[in-house]
Design a protein around this motif. Structure first.
Motif, PDB file in Angstrom:
ATOM      1  N   LEU A 129      15.358  27.683  84.113  1.00 11.92           N
ATOM      2  CA  LEU A 129      16.480  28.071  84.971  1.00 11.92           C
ATOM      3  C   LEU A 129      16.450  27.325  86.304  1.00 11.92           C
ATOM      4  O   LEU A 129      17.487  26.849  86.791  1.00 11.92           O
ATOM      5  N   LEU A 130      15.273  27.199  86.886  1.00 11.50           N
ATOM      6  CA  LEU A 130      15.162  26.494  88.161  1.00 11.50           C
ATOM      7  C   LEU A 130      15.480  25.005  88.014  1.00 11.50           C
ATOM      8  O   LEU A 130      16.052  24.388  88.933  1.00 11.50           O
ATOM      9  N   LEU A 131      15.137  24.425  86.886  1.00 13.65           N
ATOM     10  CA  LEU A 131      15.475  23.024  86.654  1.00 13.65           C
ATOM     11  C   LEU A 131      16.965  22.863  86.355  1.00 13.65           C
ATOM     12  O   LEU A 131      17.575  21.848  86.714  1.00 13.65           O
ATOM     13  N   LEU A 132      17.556  23.860  85.725  1.00 13.44           N
ATOM     14  CA  LEU A 132      19.005  23.841  85.527  1.00 13.44           C
ATOM     15  C   LEU A 132      19.730  23.841  86.868  1.00 13.44           C
ATOM     16  O   LEU A 132      20.791  23.216  87.010  1.00 13.44           O
ATOM     17  N   ALA A 133      19.159  24.558  87.839  1.00 10.27           N
ATOM     18  CA  ALA A 133      19.769  24.605  89.169  1.00 10.27           C
ATOM     19  C   ALA A 133      19.834  23.221  89.804  1.00 10.27           C
ATOM     20  O   ALA A 133      20.672  22.970  90.682  1.00 10.27           O
ATOM     21  N   GLN A 134      18.948  22.322  89.363  1.00  7.67           N
ATOM     22  CA  GLN A 134      18.963  20.948  89.864  1.00  7.67           C
ATOM     23  C   GLN A 134      19.917  20.064  89.054  1.00  7.67           C
ATOM     24  O   GLN A 134      19.992  18.856  89.271  1.00  7.67           O
ATOM     25  N   GLU A 135      20.643  20.713  88.116  1.00  7.19           N
ATOM     26  CA  GLU A 135      21.627  20.031  87.273  1.00  7.19           C
ATOM     27  C   GLU A 135      20.992  18.913  86.434  1.00  7.19           C
ATOM     28  O   GLU A 135      21.586  17.860  86.190  1.00  7.19           O
ATOM     29  N   LEU A 136      19.771  19.188  85.980  1.00  9.65           N
ATOM     30  CA  LEU A 136      19.104  18.236  85.086  1.00  9.65           C
ATOM     31  C   LEU A 136      19.619  18.408  83.660  1.00  9.65           C
ATOM     32  O   LEU A 136      20.023  19.504  83.249  1.00  9.65           O
ATOM     33  N   SER A 137      19.564  17.345  82.896  1.00  3.83           N
ATOM     34  CA  SER A 137      19.936  17.411  81.482  1.00  3.83           C
ATOM     35  C   SER A 137      18.827  18.085  80.688  1.00  3.83           C
ATOM     36  O   SER A 137      17.693  18.216  81.156  1.00  3.83           O
ATOM     37  N   ASN A 138      19.162  18.482  79.469  1.00  2.47           N
ATOM     38  CA  ASN A 138      18.139  19.073  78.598  1.00  2.47           C
ATOM     39  C   ASN A 138      16.985  18.106  78.365  1.00  2.47           C
ATOM     40  O   ASN A 138      15.815  18.510  78.309  1.00  2.47           O
ATOM     41  N   ALA A 139      17.311  16.819  78.233  1.00  2.22           N
ATOM     42  CA  ALA A 139      16.261  15.820  77.997  1.00  2.22           C
ATOM     43  C   ALA A 139      15.331  15.716  79.206  1.00  2.22           C
ATOM     44  O   ALA A 139      14.097  15.617  79.054  1.00  2.22           O
ATOM     45  N   ASP A 140      15.906  15.777  80.402  1.00  5.10           N
ATOM     46  CA  ASP A 140      15.082  15.700  81.611  1.00  5.10           C
ATOM     47  C   ASP A 140      14.210  16.944  81.770  1.00  5.10           C
ATOM     48  O   ASP A 140      13.046  16.860  82.167  1.00  5.10           O
ATOM     49  N   ALA A 148      11.341  16.714  79.405  1.00  9.14           N
ATOM     50  CA  ALA A 148      10.315  15.767  79.852  1.00  9.14           C
ATOM     51  C   ALA A 148       9.457  16.379  80.951  1.00  9.14           C
ATOM     52  O   ALA A 148       8.233  16.192  80.973  1.00  9.14           O
ATOM     53  N   LYS A 149      10.087  17.107  81.870  1.00  5.12           N
ATOM     54  CA  LYS A 149       9.332  17.688  82.981  1.00  5.12           C
ATOM     55  C   LYS A 149       8.391  18.793  82.518  1.00  5.12           C
ATOM     56  O   LYS A 149       7.311  18.985  83.077  1.00  5.12           O
ATOM     57  N   LEU A 150       8.805  19.543  81.497  1.00  5.08           N
ATOM     58  CA  LEU A 150       8.008  20.685  81.034  1.00  5.08           C
ATOM     59  C   LEU A 150       7.142  20.352  79.814  1.00  5.08           C
ATOM     60  O   LEU A 150       6.407  21.211  79.329  1.00  5.08           O
ATOM     61  N   PHE A 151       7.252  19.112  79.322  1.00 10.69           N
ATOM     62  CA  PHE A 151       6.478  18.671  78.160  1.00 10.69           C
ATOM     63  C   PHE A 151       6.755  19.532  76.930  1.00 10.69           C
ATOM     64  O   PHE A 151       5.849  19.966  76.208  1.00 10.69           O
ATOM     65  N   ILE A 152       8.043  19.806  76.731  1.00  7.88           N
ATOM     66  CA  ILE A 152       8.472  20.550  75.555  1.00  7.88           C
ATOM     67  C   ILE A 152       9.621  19.766  74.910  1.00  7.88           C
ATOM     68  O   ILE A 152      10.125  18.796  75.470  1.00  7.88           O
ATOM     69  N   LYS A 209      14.896  20.779  71.722  1.00  7.04           N
ATOM     70  CA  LYS A 209      15.281  21.963  70.937  1.00  7.04           C
ATOM     71  C   LYS A 209      14.744  23.232  71.599  1.00  7.04           C
ATOM     72  O   LYS A 209      15.430  24.260  71.662  1.00  7.04           O
ATOM     73  N   THR A 210      13.521  23.156  72.109  1.00  5.43           N
ATOM     74  CA  THR A 210      12.943  24.322  72.792  1.00  5.43           C
ATOM     75  C   THR A 210      13.715  24.625  74.065  1.00  5.43           C
ATOM     76  O   THR A 210      13.955  25.798  74.393  1.00  5.43           O
ATOM     77  N   VAL A 211      14.124  23.588  74.797  1.00  2.47           N
ATOM     78  CA  VAL A 211      14.943  23.796  75.990  1.00  2.47           C
ATOM     79  C   VAL A 211      16.245  24.501  75.618  1.00  2.47           C
ATOM     80  O   VAL A 211      16.670  25.456  76.284  1.00  2.47           O
ATOM     81  N   GLU A 212      16.870  24.046  74.544  1.00  2.00           N
ATOM     82  CA  GLU A 212      18.119  24.664  74.097  1.00  2.00           C
ATOM     83  C   GLU A 212      17.914  26.144  73.771  1.00  2.00           C
ATOM     84  O   GLU A 212      18.756  26.992  74.087  1.00  2.00           O
ATOM     85  N   THR A 213      16.767  26.444  73.150  1.00  3.24           N
ATOM     86  CA  THR A 213      16.460  27.843  72.816  1.00  3.24           C
ATOM     87  C   THR A 213      16.300  28.677  74.080  1.00  3.24           C
ATOM     88  O   THR A 213      16.820  29.804  74.172  1.00  3.24           O
TER      89      THR A 213
END
Length: 225
Positions: A173-184, A187-191, A194-198
């Motif tokens: 959620l905090l990374l979404l606040a930075q308007e990052l893409s799912n791919a970004d 990469a930042k969370l090392f997941i 598909k897991t981000v989408e979940t």
């Protein structure tokens, strides 16, 4: 044993001093099946039935009513006790429920599964992992699913914990606040993406947002906190 030792001192103290000790003692005696009715009477005689102490006594009385087969009365007493603690010490409800939940499950009163899930999240968030683990054990023993640890790094605000948001979901959620893409984010969370989408789907469901756009719009207030 520590509680009984404390009551030994309380019995020698001025009348007003032992009220809180007496109230908690009554709850411990009741949940430990050590003549809770006698402990409740002693607590009331000591003047403990005042303020939020009445919550401890209410939870103890709920256990006794449940054991007597009065399930509706037990549920109502637990609800009243929760209301007494909510304005002053809401965390104490989790501790009280941790003590009474085995009886609630056995005698079919209250909302033991919901209590344990909420308590587990709160204990984990506050670093009280032994208490959280104990709650998970009781949940599994009763055939219920236990919340997993979030495994994330972000602190989860209380209002989000109540919605069931995990620390890993809070990371997203905090990374979404930075308007990052799912791919970004992945990469930042090392997941994986598909897991981000979940996680995003879970956040949308838990927070009641209409979709990703609304989720991002509301995520900013947590990023600024």
């Amino acid at each position: 044993r520590a509680s009984r030792t404390g009551i030994g001192y309380a019995e020698q103290a001025p009348p007003q001093a032992p009220r809180r000790a007496w109230a908690f003692y009554a709850l411990l005696q009741t949940t430990s099946d050590r003549d809770g009715r006698v402990a409740l009477d002693r607590a009331r005689d000591a003047g403990a039935a005042v303020g939020w102490n009445r919550a401890w006594l209410g939870y103890a009385q709920a256990v006794l009513e449940g054991r007597a087969g009065h399930r509706r009365r037990a549920t109502d007493l637990a609800a009243e006790a929760e209301q007494r603690l909510r304005p002053y010490a809401p965390w104490w409800n989790h501790l009280a429920r941790r003590l009474v939940v085995a009886d609630a499950i056995k005698d079919s009163w209250g909302e033991p599964a919901a209590w344990l899930r909420e308590a587990t999240r709160e204990f984990d968030a506050n670093g009280q992992h032994k208490l959280a683990s104990a709650c998970r054990v009781v949940l599994r023993q009763s055939g219920e699913r236990a919340p997993r640890t979030g495994r994330g790094k972000a602190q989860v605000p209380a209002q989000m914990r109540r919605l069931g948001v995990t620390s890993r979901e809070m990371d997203v959620l905090l990374l979404l606040a930075q308007e990052l893409s799912n791919a970004d984010i992945a990469a930042k969370l090392f997941i994986s993406r598909k897991t981000v989408e979940t996680h995003i789907a879970n956040l949308v469901g838990k927070t009641g947002q209409a979709g990703r756009r609304d989720l991002v719009a509301n995520a900013g207030r947590f990023a600024r906190a």
